[in-house]
Design an enzyme around this catalytic site. Structure first.
Site, PDB file in Angstrom:
ATOM      1  NE  ARG A  67      -4.336  -2.208   2.913  1.00 33.15           N
ATOM      2  CZ  ARG A  67      -5.176  -2.027   1.112  1.00 33.15           C
ATOM      3  NH1 ARG A  67      -5.466  -0.842   0.863  1.00 33.15           N
ATOM      4  NH2 ARG A  67      -5.915  -2.691   1.564  1.00 33.15           N
ATOM      5  CG  ASN A 109     -15.456   8.954   0.785  1.00 31.65           C
ATOM      6  OD1 ASN A 109     -14.700   8.642  -0.500  1.00 31.65           O
ATOM      7  ND2 ASN A 109     -16.142   8.417   1.896  1.00 31.65           N
ATOM      8  CG  HIS A 111     -20.039   6.051   3.304  1.00 26.84           C
ATOM      9  ND1 HIS A 111     -18.840   5.137   2.830  1.00 26.84           N
ATOM     10  CD2 HIS A 111     -20.814   5.754   4.033  1.00 26.84           C
ATOM     11  CE1 HIS A 111     -19.308   3.889   3.470  1.00 26.84           C
ATOM     12  NE2 HIS A 111     -20.660   4.186   4.744  1.00 26.84           N
ATOM     13  CD  GLU A 176     -23.606   8.139  -3.129  1.00 22.49           C
ATOM     14  OE1 GLU A 176     -22.340   8.247  -3.441  1.00 22.49           O
ATOM     15  OE2 GLU A 176     -24.229   6.688  -3.181  1.00 22.49           O
TER      16      GLU A 176
HETATM   17  C1  GRF Z   1     -21.090   5.655  -4.281  1.00 21.83           C
HETATM   18  O1  GRF Z   1     -21.812   4.894  -3.851  1.00 21.83           O
HETATM   19  C2  GRF Z   1     -20.122   6.163  -3.475  1.00 21.83           C
HETATM   20  O2  GRF Z   1     -21.008   6.778  -2.434  1.00 21.83           O
HETATM   21  C3  GRF Z   1     -19.300   4.663  -2.969  1.00 21.83           C
HETATM   22  O3  GRF Z   1     -18.923   4.450  -4.521  1.00 21.83           O
HETATM   23  C4  GRF Z   1     -20.068   4.516  -4.811  1.00 21.83           C
HETATM   24  C5  GRF Z   1     -19.547   4.609  -5.858  1.00 21.83           C
HETATM   25  O4  GRF Z   1     -20.002   5.752  -7.169  1.00 21.83           O
HETATM   26  N1  GRF Z   1     -18.653   5.751  -1.960  1.00 21.83           N
HETATM   27  P1  GRF Z   1     -20.110   6.191  -7.964  1.00 21.83           P
HETATM   28  O5  GRF Z   1     -18.648   5.160  -8.774  1.00 21.83           O
HETATM   29  O6  GRF Z   1     -19.641   7.189  -7.981  1.00 21.83           O
HETATM   30  O7  GRF Z   1     -20.732   6.151  -9.724  1.00 21.83           O
END
Ligand code: GRF
Length: 216
Positions: A67, A109, A111, A176
């Site tokens: 990593r 980020n 989530h 999102e």
């Molecule tokens: C999303 O639900 C994000 O919140 C999570 O992974 C998914 C990614 O979707 N971390 P995308 O690649 O943005 O379409």
């Protein structure tokens, strides 16, 4: 903060990345799109970014023994691209403490849960199993523990009777796509300050958006 020079890290579909690019191109967020980096060569989001004229790069974690080596390569590529702010958008690698410290308060980020509930993988499945009535998503600054860090903004959506994982995921994903651009805009406008381990927006607790009542 100075004008954002963004590096966006993805691993797959990249729909959140697309939402960010769309908002920037529409003039809603003052930021430069310096580079999109994927750890997977076949990430669909890469093709979208390239077609949008954004520099792209693949850095495969498989090319590095550990990593730390992968993260050093990632860090080097971001800095070579003159990035000063990183957005994780469906980036599916755990990052080392060194990398995260190097981008302290300069990496966010998204989530798909109302953190601190349901960090990590299988979020929607676990939310359904727990019987929660609201799900949602969170944009936060990145700290070492997975899916922790000062929360910039959250959106809630209802969990409906007979929801499937897929249906809930789709409902959250739509939220999102609104939330991530909103949160990045707040950062770009210099309105987000971190006090202790809380993010304040215009000096107040972070905003919540789209809090809906369950339809049933
Ligand atoms: C999303 O639900 C994000 O919140 C999570 O992974 C998914 C990614 O979707 N971390 P995308 O690649 O943005 O379409």
């Amino acid at each position: 903060m100075e004008r954002l020079n963004l590096g966006i890290l993805i691993s797959g579909r990249g729909s959140n990345m697309q939402a960010l690019i769309g908002a920037i191109r529409a003039g809603q967020i003052a930021a430069n799109l310096n580079i999109v980096i994927s750890n997977k060569a076949d990430a669909a989001g890469l093709a979208f970014a390239a077609a949008a004229g954004i520099p792209t790069q693949v850095i495969s974690h498989r090319d590095y023994p550990d990593r730390a080596g992968f993260d050093r390569a990632l860090d080097g590529a971001l800095r070579a691209a003159d990035v000063n702010f990183v957005c994780l958008a469906g980036f599916m690698r755990l990052l080392t403490e060194d990398f995260i410290e190097g981008w302290h308060n300069r990496m966010i980020n998204i989530h798909p849960s109302l953190l601190p509930a349901f960090p990590g993988l299988d979020t929607h499945k676990r939310a359904l199993a727990a019987g929660v009535r609201f799900a949602g998503c969170t944009v936060h600054f990145v700290r070492f523990e997975t899916d922790t860090g000062p929360i910039i903004a959250q959106a809630a959506v209802p969990v409906l009777a007979n929801d499937t994982e897929e249906a809930l995921a789709a409902r959250v994903l739509a939220a999102e796509h609104r939330l991530y651009p909103l949160a990045l805009r707040l950062v770009a406008e210099g309105r987000v300050r971190i006090e202790g381990e809380r993010a304040l927006v215009d000096g107040r607790p972070a905003p919540a958006t789209a809090v809906l009542n369950p339809a049933d």
